[in-house]
Design a protein around this motif. Structure first.
Motif, short mmCIF file in Angstrom:
data_model
loop_
_atom_site.label_atom_id
_atom_site.label_comp_id
_atom_site.label_asym_id
_atom_site.label_seq_id
_atom_site.Cartn_x
_atom_site.Cartn_y
_atom_site.Cartn_z
N HIS A 1 -13.94 0.20 -2.02
CA HIS A 1 -14.60 -0.89 -3.25
C HIS A 1 -15.36 0.33 -4.21
CE1 HIS A 1 -16.43 -3.24 -5.89
NE2 HIS A 1 -17.74 -2.93 -5.23
N VAL B 1 0.77 -1.18 -0.12
CA VAL B 1 0.23 0.25 0.03
C VAL B 1 0.67 1.09 0.41
CG1 VAL B 1 -1.70 1.05 1.22
CG2 VAL B 1 -2.24 -1.22 0.96
N VAL C 1 -6.65 -1.15 8.52
CA VAL C 1 -6.99 -0.17 7.26
C VAL C 1 -8.62 -0.70 8.17
CG1 VAL C 1 -7.96 -1.34 4.60
CG2 VAL C 1 -5.47 -1.68 5.95
N ASN D 1 -10.31 0.07 -5.32
CA ASN D 1 -10.34 -1.54 -6.07
C ASN D 1 -11.20 -0.82 -7.57
OD1 ASN D 1 -12.89 -3.89 -4.75
ND2 ASN D 1 -10.96 -4.39 -6.04
N THR E 1 -8.43 -5.11 10.96
CA THR E 1 -9.30 -4.58 9.60
C THR E 1 -10.54 -4.12 10.13
OG1 THR E 1 -10.68 -6.22 8.61
CG2 THR E 1 -8.23 -5.57 7.23
N ASP F 1 -6.39 -2.51 -5.73
CA ASP F 1 -6.38 -3.75 -5.07
C ASP F 1 -7.40 -3.62 -6.52
OD1 ASP F 1 -6.73 -6.08 -4.54
OD2 ASP F 1 -8.39 -5.00 -2.90
N ILE G 1 -5.88 2.83 -0.97
CA ILE G 1 -6.13 1.17 -1.51
C ILE G 1 -7.87 1.45 -2.27
CG2 ILE G 1 -6.55 -0.86 -1.87
CD1 ILE G 1 -5.55 -0.32 1.57
N GLY H 1 -12.24 -0.75 5.90
CA GLY H 1 -13.09 -0.71 4.43
C GLY H 1 -14.11 0.45 4.13
N HIS I 1 -5.34 3.48 6.64
CA HIS I 1 -5.09 3.38 5.58
C HIS I 1 -6.77 3.61 4.90
CE1 HIS I 1 -1.29 3.43 4.57
NE2 HIS I 1 -0.94 2.44 4.82
N ARG J 1 -9.62 1.21 2.43
CA ARG J 1 -9.62 0.43 1.08
C ARG J 1 -10.79 0.65 0.62
NH1 ARG J 1 -11.94 -3.91 -0.38
NH2 ARG J 1 -11.26 -5.02 -1.95
#
Length: 334
Positions: free
Chosen positions: A243, A15, A198, A264, A143, A286, A262, A200, A239, A241
């Motif tokens: 999607h 990352v 992380v 996705n 996470t 990702d 990050i 998400g 971090h 992430r």
């Protein structure tokens, strides 16, 4: 594989562009895929422990489908949105929105995000904290997960209604956005209090060819909310992430400015060249490999696609992970 660093350290090196030792690769399998291939899929997974570490035979019920994943079922989630499913093992679609008419906004109460998820309960936060602390002590990546933002807005308001709101800018739209954000931040703050590596998030922002709203409307109505949410995570050292399905190239820089580290993205609607141009070296990719091609390609073509992705987006410094999601129309050999 001769590992001299932990999985957690390799992930963070990827990352942060700090020369990871190996490239992280994952395969996602829909419950409908399990339902179709059953023991044959289980045998395939057991032959690939590097991709599916710790998988145990018999651990998946091939015929178990959760809420909003059962064919012919209507399901009302904790926000009051009604889902309908047409195929078991695949997520359904929302058919009724609790705030279709803004007259309901004054008395509408969102679910407590510390107690309720979209479709169930959050669990015991004391136990969740103990689990995170144990994982951290063991050297594993930790996470947490945030809730939907843009999707929640159109899940409760209705997609067409929300698009009209972006054009008409009614007073209630600001109230709706604030309500969803406040509810989401309550959950995010709890995870950050516990402390995770992380956070998400998932929010589909694009169609096959464009963002669902203009970049100008994104910046006016959504970007401030993402900046608040993701910025809090980055300030706490976590971090972020994200999607997001669909074409999002025009707002990648905005997402990075908000704090995404990050991203996705999907290949087919953004193209490898588009992702290279907007993401490479600026955010860890990702990569969601071309799930739309998997059902129709030969195994040789699948391999060629993966090699091309690595050659286009990879570098020794890191910044690339690979993710392949397989729906039930993907041949088992692929």
């Amino acid at each position: 594989m001769n590992k001299t660093i932990s999985e957690r350290e390799n992930y963070l090196r990827t990352v942060e562009f700090r020369n990871p030792q190996w490239m992280l690769c994952r395969v996602g399998l829909m419950q409908a895929t399990w339902h179709r291939y059953r023991e044959d899929l289980e045998a395939l997974i057991l032959r690939h422990p590097l991709i599916f570490p710790g998988f145990r035979s018999g651990s998946v019920n091939f015929d178990s489908f959760g809420p909003a994943y059962r064919e012919g079922e209507y399901y009302t989630d904790n926000w009051g949105s009604v889902w309908f499913n047409m195929r078991s093992g695949m997520e359904g679609q929302i058919v009724k929105n609790p705030l279709e008419n803004y007259s309901a906004l004054a008395t509408y109460q969102p679910p407590d995000s510390l107690i309720y998820s979209e479709r169930g309960g959050r669990g015991d936060w004391e136990q969740i904290q103990k689990h995170v602390e144990a994982a951290r002590k063991a050297g594993h990546l930790t996470t947490g997960g945030g809730d939907r933002f843009f999707e929640r807005l159109h899940f409760v308001r209705g997609y067409e209604n929300l698009m009209m709101d972006f054009a008409d800018d009614p007073l209630e739209l600001g109230q709706l956005i604030q309500m969803v954000l406040d509810n989401n931040m309550k959950l995010v703050d709890k995870w950050l209090e516990i402390g995770v590596d992380v956070m998400g998030f998932g929010d589909d922002l694009g169609t096959q060819t464009a963002t669902m709203m203009s970049p100008q409307h994104f910046r006016k109505y959504l970007k401030p909310g993402y900046a608040r949410t993701f910025g809090a995570c980055r300030a706490a050292g976590a971090h972020v992430r994200l999607h997001t399905d669909g074409h999002v190239l025009e707002i990648v820089d905005d997402l990075i400015e908000c704090g995404v580290t990050i991203l996705n993205p999907q290949v087919r609607c953004n193209t490898l060249e588009g992702i290279r141009r907007t993401c490479k070296g600026k955010v860890c990719i990702d990569l969601d490999l071309d799930r739309q091609g998997f059902p129709f390609w030969t195994s040789k073509e699948v391999k060629a696609h993966i090699y091309e992705a690595v050659e286009t987006l990879g570098s020794p410094e890191g910044g690339l992970m690979l993710y392949a999601e397989c729906e039930p129309d993907v041949p088992l050999e692929n």
